[in-house]
Design a protein around this motif. Structure first.
Motif, PDB file in Angstrom:
ATOM      1  N   VAL A  61       0.791  -1.257   0.095  1.00 44.18           N
ATOM      2  CA  VAL A  61      -0.016  -0.065  -0.069  1.00 44.18           C
ATOM      3  C   VAL A  61       1.009   1.169   0.026  1.00 44.18           C
ATOM      4  CG1 VAL A  61      -2.039  -0.991   1.313  1.00 44.18           C
ATOM      5  CG2 VAL A  61      -0.099   0.140   2.329  1.00 44.18           C
ATOM      6  N   ARG A  62       0.529   2.358  -0.594  1.00 41.02           N
ATOM      7  CA  ARG A  62       0.886   3.519  -0.421  1.00 41.02           C
ATOM      8  C   ARG A  62       0.027   4.777   0.264  1.00 41.02           C
ATOM      9  NH1 ARG A  62       2.330   5.904  -6.356  1.00 41.02           N
ATOM     10  NH2 ARG A  62       0.431   7.340  -6.187  1.00 41.02           N
ATOM     11  N   ARG A  63       0.847   5.569   1.006  1.00 41.20           N
ATOM     12  CA  ARG A  63       0.274   6.667   1.798  1.00 41.20           C
ATOM     13  C   ARG A  63       0.935   7.728   1.796  1.00 41.20           C
ATOM     14  NH1 ARG A  63      -3.327   3.208   1.816  1.00 41.20           N
ATOM     15  NH2 ARG A  63      -4.149   2.166   3.510  1.00 41.20           N
ATOM     16  N   GLU A  64       0.194   8.944   1.409  1.00 43.21           N
ATOM     17  CA  GLU A  64       0.842  10.358   1.227  1.00 43.21           C
ATOM     18  C   GLU A  64       0.400  11.187   2.243  1.00 43.21           C
ATOM     19  OE1 GLU A  64       1.478  11.183  -2.814  1.00 43.21           O
ATOM     20  OE2 GLU A  64       0.502   9.301  -3.481  1.00 43.21           O
ATOM     21  N   ASN A  65       1.127  12.214   2.486  1.00 41.25           N
ATOM     22  CA  ASN A  65       0.624  13.322   3.332  1.00 41.25           C
ATOM     23  C   ASN A  65       1.325  14.746   3.173  1.00 41.25           C
ATOM     24  OD1 ASN A  65      -0.600  14.433   5.683  1.00 41.25           O
ATOM     25  ND2 ASN A  65       0.607  13.842   7.237  1.00 41.25           N
ATOM     26  N   ALA A  66       0.838  15.723   3.235  1.00 41.69           N
ATOM     27  CA  ALA A  66       1.490  17.024   3.046  1.00 41.69           C
ATOM     28  C   ALA A  66       0.736  18.027   4.009  1.00 41.69           C
ATOM     29  CB  ALA A  66       1.046  17.333   1.824  1.00 41.69           C
ATOM     30  N   ALA A  67       1.595  19.058   4.543  1.00 41.03           N
ATOM     31  CA  ALA A  67       1.464  19.940   5.203  1.00 41.03           C
ATOM     32  C   ALA A  67       2.669  20.812   5.542  1.00 41.03           C
ATOM     33  CB  ALA A  67       1.231  19.581   6.743  1.00 41.03           C
ATOM     34  N   ASN A  68       2.378  22.132   5.607  1.00 41.40           N
ATOM     35  CA  ASN A  68       3.296  23.228   5.985  1.00 41.40           C
ATOM     36  C   ASN A  68       4.591  23.276   5.033  1.00 41.40           C
ATOM     37  OD1 ASN A  68       1.560  23.535   8.215  1.00 41.40           O
ATOM     38  ND2 ASN A  68       3.089  22.923   9.605  1.00 41.40           N
ATOM     39  N   GLY A  69       4.067  23.002   3.890  1.00 36.41           N
ATOM     40  CA  GLY A  69       5.149  22.863   2.711  1.00 36.41           C
ATOM     41  C   GLY A  69       6.209  21.715   3.031  1.00 36.41           C
ATOM     42  N   PHE A  70       5.490  20.690   3.312  1.00 35.86           N
ATOM     43  CA  PHE A  70       6.398  19.508   3.345  1.00 35.86           C
ATOM     44  C   PHE A  70       5.510  18.445   2.884  1.00 35.86           C
ATOM     45  CE2 PHE A  70       8.784  21.736   6.448  1.00 35.86           C
ATOM     46  CZ  PHE A  70      10.128  21.669   6.054  1.00 35.86           C
ATOM     47  N   TYR A  71       6.277  17.198   2.249  1.00 35.69           N
ATOM     48  CA  TYR A  71       5.346  16.503   1.793  1.00 35.69           C
ATOM     49  C   TYR A  71       6.106  14.855   2.279  1.00 35.69           C
ATOM     50  CZ  TYR A  71       4.002  19.983  -1.454  1.00 35.69           C
ATOM     51  OH  TYR A  71       3.551  21.478  -2.057  1.00 35.69           O
ATOM     52  N   SER A  72       5.329  13.909   2.240  1.00 42.54           N
ATOM     53  CA  SER A  72       5.826  12.714   2.591  1.00 42.54           C
ATOM     54  C   SER A  72       4.966  11.663   1.890  1.00 42.54           C
ATOM     55  CB  SER A  72       5.431  12.267   4.062  1.00 42.54           C
ATOM     56  OG  SER A  72       4.030  11.934   4.458  1.00 42.54           O
ATOM     57  N   CYS A  73       5.697  10.406   1.503  1.00 41.02           N
ATOM     58  CA  CYS A  73       5.221   9.259   0.866  1.00 41.02           C
ATOM     59  C   CYS A  73       5.922   8.151   1.397  1.00 41.02           C
ATOM     60  CB  CYS A  73       5.238   9.543  -0.689  1.00 41.02           C
ATOM     61  SG  CYS A  73       4.562   8.236  -1.493  1.00 41.02           S
ATOM     62  N   GLY A  74       4.956   6.997   1.608  1.00 37.35           N
ATOM     63  CA  GLY A  74       5.417   5.649   2.225  1.00 37.35           C
ATOM     64  C   GLY A  74       4.652   4.743   1.628  1.00 37.35           C
ATOM     65  N   TRP A  75       5.453   3.705   1.625  1.00 41.19           N
ATOM     66  CA  TRP A  75       5.028   2.323   1.166  1.00 41.19           C
ATOM     67  C   TRP A  75       5.271   1.101   2.321  1.00 41.19           C
ATOM     68  CZ3 TRP A  75       7.431   5.918  -1.587  1.00 41.19           C
ATOM     69  CH2 TRP A  75       6.959   6.305  -2.744  1.00 41.19           C
ATOM     70  N   LEU A  76       4.123   0.616   2.313  1.00 42.37           N
ATOM     71  CA  LEU A  76       4.185  -0.847   3.027  1.00 42.37           C
ATOM     72  C   LEU A  76       4.301  -1.970   2.514  1.00 42.37           C
ATOM     73  CD1 LEU A  76       2.565  -1.299   6.668  1.00 42.37           C
ATOM     74  CD2 LEU A  76       2.165  -2.986   5.105  1.00 42.37           C
ATOM     75  N   PHE A  77       4.949  -3.001   2.538  1.00 44.15           N
ATOM     76  CA  PHE A  77       4.946  -4.277   1.531  1.00 44.15           C
ATOM     77  C   PHE A  77       4.826  -5.469   2.519  1.00 44.15           C
ATOM     78  CE2 PHE A  77       7.441  -0.799  -0.852  1.00 44.15           C
ATOM     79  CZ  PHE A  77       7.051  -1.282  -2.001  1.00 44.15           C
ATOM     80  N   GLN A  78       4.202  -6.558   1.672  1.00 42.24           N
ATOM     81  CA  GLN A  78       4.221  -7.722   2.508  1.00 42.24           C
ATOM     82  C   GLN A  78       5.368  -8.383   3.093  1.00 42.24           C
ATOM     83  OE1 GLN A  78       1.291  -9.260   3.447  1.00 42.24           O
ATOM     84  NE2 GLN A  78      -0.223  -8.962   2.121  1.00 42.24           N
ATOM     85  N   PRO A  79       5.511  -9.153   3.965  1.00 36.26           N
ATOM     86  CA  PRO A  79       6.958  -9.422   4.582  1.00 36.26           C
ATOM     87  C   PRO A  79       7.666 -10.544   3.653  1.00 36.26           C
ATOM     88  CG  PRO A  79       4.831 -10.482   5.926  1.00 36.26           C
ATOM     89  CD  PRO A  79       4.412  -9.446   4.635  1.00 36.26           C
ATOM     90  N   GLU A  80       6.894 -11.291   2.888  1.00 35.37           N
ATOM     91  CA  GLU A  80       7.550 -12.336   2.099  1.00 35.37           C
ATOM     92  C   GLU A  80       8.157 -11.622   0.812  1.00 35.37           C
ATOM     93  OE1 GLU A  80       3.116 -12.223   0.642  1.00 35.37           O
ATOM     94  OE2 GLU A  80       4.055 -12.141   2.710  1.00 35.37           O
TER      95      GLU A  80
END
Length: 335
Positions: free
Chosen positions: A235-254
């Motif tokens: 899955v991918r999740r994104e966030n943004a606030a105060n002039g900063f941006y984040s993007c993260g990924w979570l992958f299955q353990p296998e």
């Protein structure tokens, strides 16, 4: 008489080494004590909790914003659950590097917690190299993280020179009344004795800034041990606030990544911040990058079984080309 739980906030701006410092403290805590850590991250995925598993810490995470926002509810729920389940001898709170500690302090001193917690020194870590960079020195949160500190700690001093030491010393000398203490350390080597220095009241430079620029969590709570549905590889999740941006990924353990290719990409990646805990063909590794400078540590075998998935988060002050980053990550998967 009820014994109050000693509690500290350890704060500092993005990439200053808060998680490394807390890891150091946990490794050197008294063997017979239970220390619990409440971690807040700007990104949605939550990396620090996985990193702290290497020292078998009791961790509760609130990713995706600032834990003091939304009337403090995410923080209160997480903190209450942590106290009830772990019964800690000490609590350490690590706010997001983009967050503001004032309302966290107010919550911890407020009704109910004043009969549960003994709030001691707030420790603010500083990378002295940033004291000459206007992107940091003009940032309201950076200024107030320093203003609210009881103890100022210059970290990453192994890569600093005399001008940076002078800048830090001048900063420390500028406060009236003075701070409780100030220290110069490498690799986040905090002394546990500093945690027991007293808390004092401080005035902030930008009292209205945080109220106008809240980093509101996208969810009230996030379970760091959650497993993805079997039909979803990531899955991918994104966030943004105060002039900063984040993007993260979570992958299955296998899913397994090519260590060398991942290392090479992160070494040259142009992000303000990148953190990852990844299952690779050479073992489970933690990757920690700031402005292209990468450090890598293997997760001990006894802790690697607790890392249930692979997680990576990137943060920048410009919009992240998430699709392009995702294609790079998919391209270094082995299986």
């Amino acid at each position: 008489m009820k014994t109050l739980i000693p509690t500290n906030i350890i704060t500092g701006f993005l990439g200053v080494g808060k998680t490394t410092a807390i890891t150091h403290l946990l490794k050197h805590k008294p063997q017979d004590e239970i220390w619990s850590v409440l971690v807040n991250e700007f990104g949605e995925i939550g990396i620090d909790g996985a990193m702290l598993k290497s020292v078998n810490a009791n961790v509760r995470e609130v990713p995706g914003g600032c834990i003091c926002c939304v009337a403090g509810l995410p923080m209160k729920i997480a903190l209450n659950m942590m106290i009830a389940t772990t019964k800690p001898d000490r609590i350490i709170i690590e706010p997001t590097g983009l967050g503001h500690p004032e309302e966290i302090i107010n919550t911890l001193l407020g009704e109910y917690y004043d009969t549960v917690l003994d709030l001691r020194a707030t420790i603010t870590l500083i990378d002295p190299r940033k004291l000459g960079d206007s992107r940091y020195t003009e940032n309201a949160n950076f200024q107030d993280q320093i203003a609210l500190a009881d103890v100022l700690v210059a970290n990453k001093t192994d890569v600093c020179g005399e001008p940076e030491r002078l800048a830090f010393d001048n900063l420390v000398a500028s406060f009236e009344p003075p701070k409780q203490a100030a220290f110069w350390v490498e690799q986040g080597a905090l002394d546990a004795a500093w945690l027991d220095l007293p808390r004092t009241d401080h005035s902030v430079k930008n009292p209205q800034h945080h109220k106008k620029n809240r980093l509101s969590p996208q969810r009230e709570l996030y379970n760091a041990a959650i497993r993805l549905p079997e039909n979803e590889r990531f899955v991918r999740r994104e966030n943004a606030a105060n002039g900063f941006y984040s993007c993260g990924w979570l992958f299955q353990p296998e899913i397994q990544f090519n260590f060398n290719q991942l290392f090479g990409w992160l070494s040259g990646a142009d992000f303000l911040r990148a953190k990852a805990v990844m299952h690779t063909n050479e073992g489970v590794y933690m990757f920690n990058a700031e402005n292209g400078v990468l450090s890598v540590n293997e997760v001990p075998l006894q802790s690697s079984d607790e890392i249930l998935d692979s997680r990576i988060e990137v943060i920048d002050d410009k919009k992240i080309l998430a699709d392009e980053v995702e294609q790079v990550l998919l391209g270094v998967i082995i299986k």
